[in-house]
Structure formats: structure tokens, C-alpha cells
Design an enzyme around this catalytic site. Structure first.
Site, PDB file in Angstrom:
ATOM      1  CE  LYS A 132      -4.143  -1.959   0.493  1.00  0.00           C
ATOM      2  NZ  LYS A 132      -5.300  -1.732  -0.396  1.00  0.00           N
ATOM      3  CG  ASP A 165      -4.235  -0.733  -3.729  1.00  0.00           C
ATOM      4  OD1 ASP A 165      -4.552   0.308  -4.328  1.00  0.00           O
ATOM      5  OD2 ASP A 165      -5.059  -1.441  -3.135  1.00  0.00           O
ATOM      6  CD  GLU A 194      -5.720  -3.092  -6.369  1.00  0.00           C
ATOM      7  OE1 GLU A 194      -6.809  -3.075  -5.757  1.00  0.00           O
ATOM      8  OE2 GLU A 194      -4.833  -3.959  -6.157  1.00  0.00           O
ATOM      9  CG  ASP A 228     -10.010  -1.668  -5.620  1.00  0.00           C
ATOM     10  OD1 ASP A 228     -11.236  -1.924  -5.617  1.00  0.00           O
ATOM     11  OD2 ASP A 228      -9.309  -1.813  -4.619  1.00  0.00           O
ATOM     12  CE  LYS A 273     -10.592  -5.210  -3.520  1.00  0.00           C
ATOM     13  NZ  LYS A 273     -10.550  -3.898  -2.859  1.00  0.00           N
TER      14      LYS A 273
END
Length: 337
Positions: free
Chosen positions: A154, A178, A204, A229, A251
Site C-alpha cells: 500500500k 496499490d 492498482e 479497483d 470485490k
């Protein structure tokens, strides 16, 4: 069909930080559907970004108990279409219900869910393991705590390149990045060049979800593939992401469960896009459902159970990135608390 709702505050092993928030507890709602001697289990976690709480999901599900009690033997697709009419304003609650029904339906057929769908698991992808934003020292420590073949890192800080540069010194693992909408176009283009040198596989959601002009620029100019995403929530978003992203991360909680996720994955494949499913820090209940989609995926992020201090269920297991299915039918889940 009987509905049982359980709520949990899942404690995380470490504070989990992304570009916009930090949390140490993950509230989660577990749905159990009982009928004909079988139980099916589903899950959805709360999420402040999408303004979803456990209490709101619980309230919305309790409103439709008469519908659930009237269900007899619909296929999962038929069940989802009917449930969607009641829960189209709350896809998270719909997800928990859909997962539970798919699990129940497959158990009744005495099959694992992927068997019911006719999938072969011979070429399943491995899952990554997520390293949340922290001090560089703590991020290195988290990585050393669980050696893994693929890490999802992240980012969205002023030290992003320094972070990955230091992490790379400690592992030869594949890196995925991400940024959770945390970069500008210029930052993303620059960072992609540097991150590619550091063994990063893809980026991402670098930009804010609605920055479609920026997504297009990245799609055309980035040296690394870009995976959507936050820009890909429900089924109609897949077509919007075409020619703006190289792939989509579906998701389950955002799109309303396994049933629409399978349609989204199929559509993305037809458009020549990479397919991925990610988790939202679910327990092994939700993670085990994701596992049955693996044969259709290029990438998967299903480490939710590994991030918890204590899990609430058994089901799939993860060993060095490799997913092993439970011997049980359905999604293979059993609650342990």
C-alpha cells in the site's frame, strides 16, 4: 429458509493503513442460511469509504426476512435477481446473502462450489500478502514476519519510492502496488518508471475513481499495467474501464456477491482485460468464497484472514501463496466462534 445474522469486530494483527485511513478493528457481518438440514455462510465487512456499516447491513437484511423465508429451491442466479430487487441500495448486504446462498446450494448438491461451476483448479494463481502503509522499518518488519512470494504494498505517501527501494533490499518477491487513489497522473507516470526497475508487476488504482481522463492517460502511457479497483464497483463499470485500465479488481462486497462477480470476470475476459479479485479484510468466511473463483483469475488478493489476530472460521488455507481448499462441500466454511 432461515436467516441467522452474526456480527463481529475482527481484531487486526497490526494497524492497517492505506492512503486515506487507518484501522485496527474490522467490523464484519456473517450471514447463515439454514434449510433442509444444510447451512450456507456469507460475509460482508463494513467500509467507511462506501459508507457501509454492520448495523446498516443488518437492518436491511432483517427487512427482507419474509422474502428469505419464502425461498425454496431457486438457483443462485434466480435467488440473486430476486434479492437484488430488495437490496440494490446495499450491495454489501446482498453480497453476504449471495455468498451464503451459493454455499448452501452447493452443499445441497454435495459439491464444492468450483465443482458446481465446472471449473478446473489446475492453474490457480497464488495470492499476494498485503503490507499496509507504515514507517519503512515497520513495513520491512511486517514483510520479514511473513515471508511470501508476492507482496501487495500500500502506497500513497511522499516516500513511496524510498519505501519500495528499501523493501526490495529484503526480498526477491514479486511486488504489486496499490495507491488507493493517492497519486496524480504525473506522479503515477513517474513512479511507474521507477517501480518497474524495482520489480513491480502492476499498479492498482493510482488515481481517484472518477478521473477518467487521467485513467486514459495512464492506460496509454504507463510503463506498468494499471488495474482498476475503486473505479470498478458494479457490473456496468467493467465496460467503462475498458481502454482505461489493463485489468479490473472485482470485490465481492462491492458488486453484490459471487453471482455478479462471475459475470464481471467473464465480461472483462471477453474485452481482453486482466482479471483479479480482491478482499476487504474478510475472515476465512469471505476469503473461502473468493477461492472458488481462482480458476477464472489472473491475480488474486485474498489475504484477509492472514491479517487478523484471530479468525472466526475455518475453510481454505494459505501456504506460501498457495491456496488449499477445505474437504467440505460448498465454500468449505465452518464457524469456530
Amino acid at each position: 429458509m432461515k436467516l441467522i445474522i452474526r456480527t463481529y469486530n475482527l481484531k487486526l494483527k497490526h494497524p492497517f493503513t492505506i492512503s486515506r485511513e487507518t484501522h485496527t478493528i474490522q467490523p464484519s457481518l456473517i450471514v447463515e442460511l439454514q434449510s433442509e438440514g444444510y447451512s450456507g455462510f456469507g460475509e460482508a465487512t463494513s467500509n467507511p469509504y462506501y459508507k457501509i456499516t454492520v448495523d446498516s447491513m443488518k437492518a436491511n437484511l432483517e427487512k427482507i426476512i419474509p422474502f428469505i423465508e419464502s425461498v425454496t429451491n431457486e438457483t443462485p442466479e434466480e435467488f440473486w435477481q430476486k434479492a437484488h430487487q430488495f437490496l440494490q441500495h446495499d450491495m454489501f448486504a446482498l453480497c453476504a446473502l449471495d455468498l451464503a446462498y451459493n454455499d448452501w446450494y452447493a452443499r445441497k448438491q454435495a459439491k464444492k462450489l468450483y465443482e458446481l461451476w465446472g471449473y478446473s483448479t489446475d492453474k490457480n494463481p497464488m495470492t499476494d500478502y498485503t503490507i499496509g502503509i507504515d514507517s519503512i522499518e515497520k513495513m520491512v518488519s511486517k514483510m520479514k514476519e511473513l515471508p511470501w512470494p508476492i507482496y501487495k504494498i500500500k502506497l500513497g505517501t511522499k516516500e513511496d519510492i524510498a519505501i519500495v527501494t528499501e523493501l526490495r533490499k529484503h526480498t526477491n518477491a514479486i511486488f504489486r502496488i496499490d495507491a488507493n487513489c493517492g497519486w496524480t497522473v504525473d506522479e503515477a507516470l513517474h513512479n511507474a518508471i521507477e517501480l518497474k526497475k524495482l520489480g513491480v508487476e502492476f499498479l492498482e488504482q493510482p488515481l481517484k475513481a472518477d478521473n477518467w481522463e487521467g485513467h486514459k492517460q495512464l492506460f496509454e502511457n504507463s510503463v506498468l499495467p494499471i488495474i482498476a479497483d475503486e473505479s470498478c464497483i458494479v457490473e456496468e463499470d467493467v465496460a467503462k474501464c475498458h481502454n482505461h485500465f489493463h485489468g479490473v479488481n472485482v470485490k465481492l462486497v462491492k458488486c453484490g456477491g459471487l453471482t455478479p462477480a462471475r459475470r464481471m470476470i467473464s465480461q472483462a475476459k471477453k474485452l481482453g482485460m486482466k482479471t483479479m479479485v480482491g478482499c476487504m479484510t474478510e475472515s476465512t468466511v469471505g476469503i473461502s468464497a473468493i477461492a472458488h473463483l481462482l480458476p477464472e483469475l489472473d491475480f488474486v488478493d485474498m489475504d484477509g484472514g492472514l491479517l487478523l489476530a484471530e479468525d472466526i472460521a475455518t475453510g481454505i488455507t494459505l501456504n506460501d501463496g498457495v491456496i488449499q481448499y477445505s474437504d467440505l462441500h460448498g465454500t468449505g466454511v465452518t464457524l469456530i466462534s
